[in-house]
Design an enzyme around this catalytic site. Structure first.
Site, PDB file in Angstrom:
ATOM      1  N   THR A  13      90.314  42.469 -25.562  1.00  0.00           N
ATOM      2  CA  THR A  13      90.728  41.691 -26.733  1.00  0.00           C
ATOM      3  C   THR A  13      89.568  40.913 -27.328  1.00  0.00           C
ATOM      4  O   THR A  13      89.534  40.650 -28.523  1.00  0.00           O
ATOM      5  CB  THR A  13      91.861  40.726 -26.320  1.00  0.00           C
ATOM      6  OG1 THR A  13      92.974  41.524 -25.938  1.00  0.00           O
ATOM      7  CG2 THR A  13      92.278  39.807 -27.437  1.00  0.00           C
ATOM      8  N   THR A  95      91.491  41.061 -20.425  1.00  0.00           N
ATOM      9  CA  THR A  95      92.066  40.156 -19.428  1.00  0.00           C
ATOM     10  C   THR A  95      92.988  40.876 -18.433  1.00  0.00           C
ATOM     11  O   THR A  95      93.194  40.402 -17.328  1.00  0.00           O
ATOM     12  CB  THR A  95      92.885  39.041 -20.109  1.00  0.00           C
ATOM     13  OG1 THR A  95      93.897  39.637 -20.925  1.00  0.00           O
ATOM     14  CG2 THR A  95      92.012  38.134 -20.946  1.00  0.00           C
ATOM     15  N   ASP A  96      93.574  42.026 -18.863  1.00  0.00           N
ATOM     16  CA  ASP A  96      94.656  42.617 -18.060  1.00  0.00           C
ATOM     17  C   ASP A  96      94.242  43.014 -16.640  1.00  0.00           C
ATOM     18  O   ASP A  96      95.015  42.830 -15.700  1.00  0.00           O
ATOM     19  CB  ASP A  96      95.246  43.839 -18.785  1.00  0.00           C
ATOM     20  CG  ASP A  96      96.085  43.432 -19.984  1.00  0.00           C
ATOM     21  OD1 ASP A  96      96.504  42.260 -20.052  1.00  0.00           O
ATOM     22  OD2 ASP A  96      96.329  44.283 -20.860  1.00  0.00           O
TER      23      ASP A  96
HETATM   24  N1  ASP Z   1      95.076  44.445 -23.228  1.00  0.00           N
HETATM   25  C1  ASP Z   1      93.889  43.639 -23.365  1.00  0.00           C
HETATM   26  C2  ASP Z   1      92.879  44.120 -22.338  1.00  0.00           C
HETATM   27  O1  ASP Z   1      93.069  43.877 -21.179  1.00  0.00           O
HETATM   28  C3  ASP Z   1      94.239  42.218 -23.160  1.00  0.00           C
HETATM   29  C4  ASP Z   1      93.100  41.247 -23.264  1.00  0.00           C
HETATM   30  O2  ASP Z   1      91.923  41.563 -23.244  1.00  0.00           O
HETATM   31  O3  ASP Z   1      93.432  40.056 -23.370  1.00  0.00           O
HETATM   32  O4  ASP Z   1      91.910  44.749 -22.712  1.00  0.00           O
END
Ligand code: ASP
Length: 317
Positions: A13, A95-96
């Site tokens: 993200t 983040t995932d």
């Molecule tokens: N779906 C995204 C990822 O993990 C979520 C994020 O980065 O916050 O790449």
């Protein structure tokens, strides 16, 4: 001159964009290149203390993280960590699955130099994106002479690879470090360590494996959940199909399993599948199983991190 900081971009993200001006949700991760992300934060040059170098490794939404990309990330980290002109590494990541990558790197990489993962909850095109500040904090942390090992920084909080976990699907401070608490904070300028000093560098558990990763097949390790009404049929199906080398049982409480799942795991272990039990409780740590237990346990590790550990154990024997 101070050493280089290398920023490895993998997507997420933090590099995401939305077609809807200013939107914080409903975006596509992994769109902007790492050079664009760095260019958006002019303060990085000062925070890095020395040269700042960018390398685009991938552009993925980290929910789709692959073992092949993990391998490439480890290889690039090894190259840069061995370079005496490099002081530290920053990895931009979704983040995932950030906590899984952090735990993998912690178990494989030499830890005398910092390797700092950072991320964002809002895309770069949001009204108030969190990525630029997180990137600035990560670069400043990677340039800290007393920072060692694999760290994660987001929303001004510094986490260690063992404890860090994504705890919230939307909040900017999505990560927490459970009972252990954070390692420090990036308030303004240098890091403020939680215990007045930086954590010690430690020897990675599978350091010898890092350079050999590319020559080995990743073991097939699945996670099965113990829950009300669990019947173990997933375990039996996986074993019968011959598609699993290891199983992590995400157990209730202090490592307890539904009796039907436990029976299926006993059959799996008898068939040669490596079984490890990790608690599904997000806080605290289960007690280690006794040495005569039919399988191993992973106290203090979430099931996803226990899966990483089990894969590395199976590859490293
Ligand atoms: N779906 C995204 C990822 O993990 C979520 C994020 O980065 O916050 O790449």
């Amino acid at each position: 001159m101070a050493g280089k900081i290398v920023v490895l971009g993998t997507g997420g993200t933090i590099a995401g964009t939305s077609d809807v001006p200013g939107a914080s949700v409903g975006y596509t991760a992994g769109q902007l290149g790492i050079a664009q992300l760095l260019a958006a934060v002019p303060q990085l040059a000062q925070a890095a203390r020395g040269p700042l170098v960018a390398e685009q490794l991938a552009q993925v939404d980290s929910k789709d993280m692959t073992h092949a990309l993990w391998e490439r990330l480890v290889q690039r980290c090894l190259v840069h960590l061995a370079d005496e002109t490099v002081a530290g590494i920053v990895i931009t990541h979704g983040t995932d699955t950030l906590e899984e990558t952090a735990w993998l790197l912690h178990n494989l990489l030499p830890t005398h130099k910092p390797v700092v993962l950072t991320s964002a909850m809002r895309p770069a095109t949001a009204l108030a994106p969190d990525g630029p500040q997180n990137l600035l904090d990560a670069v400043a942390l990677a340039a800290e002479p007393d920072a060692h090992g694999v760290l994660a920084v987001a929303a001004g909080v510094v986490h260690g690879a063992r404890e860090v976990a994504k705890m919230h699907p939307l909040r900017l401070d999505a990560f927490a470090s459970g009972d252990g608490g954070p390692l420090g904070w990036m308030d303004a300028g240098p890091v403020r360590w939680a215990h007045a000093r930086a954590p010690e560098a430690s020897v990675p558990r599978h350091g010898g494996l890092a350079a050999r990763l590319g020559q080995l097949a990743w073991p097939r390790v699945q996670i099965v959940l113990s829950h009300a009404g669990a019947d173990g049929s997933v375990v039996d199906a996986l074993v019968t199909a011959g598609v699993v080398d290891g199983l992590v049982a995400a157990a209730t409480g202090n490592g307890t399993l539904h009796q039907e799942l436990e029976q299926a795991l006993t059959r799996a272990a008898a068939a040669g599948v490596a079984v490890c039990v990790a608690s599904r409780c997000p806080q605290g740590r289960m007690l280690a199983l006794p040495p005569d237990a039919p399988w191993s346990s992973a106290p203090g590790l979430s099931p996803v991190k226990a899966r990483v550990s089990l894969m590395l154990q199976l590859m490293d024997r």
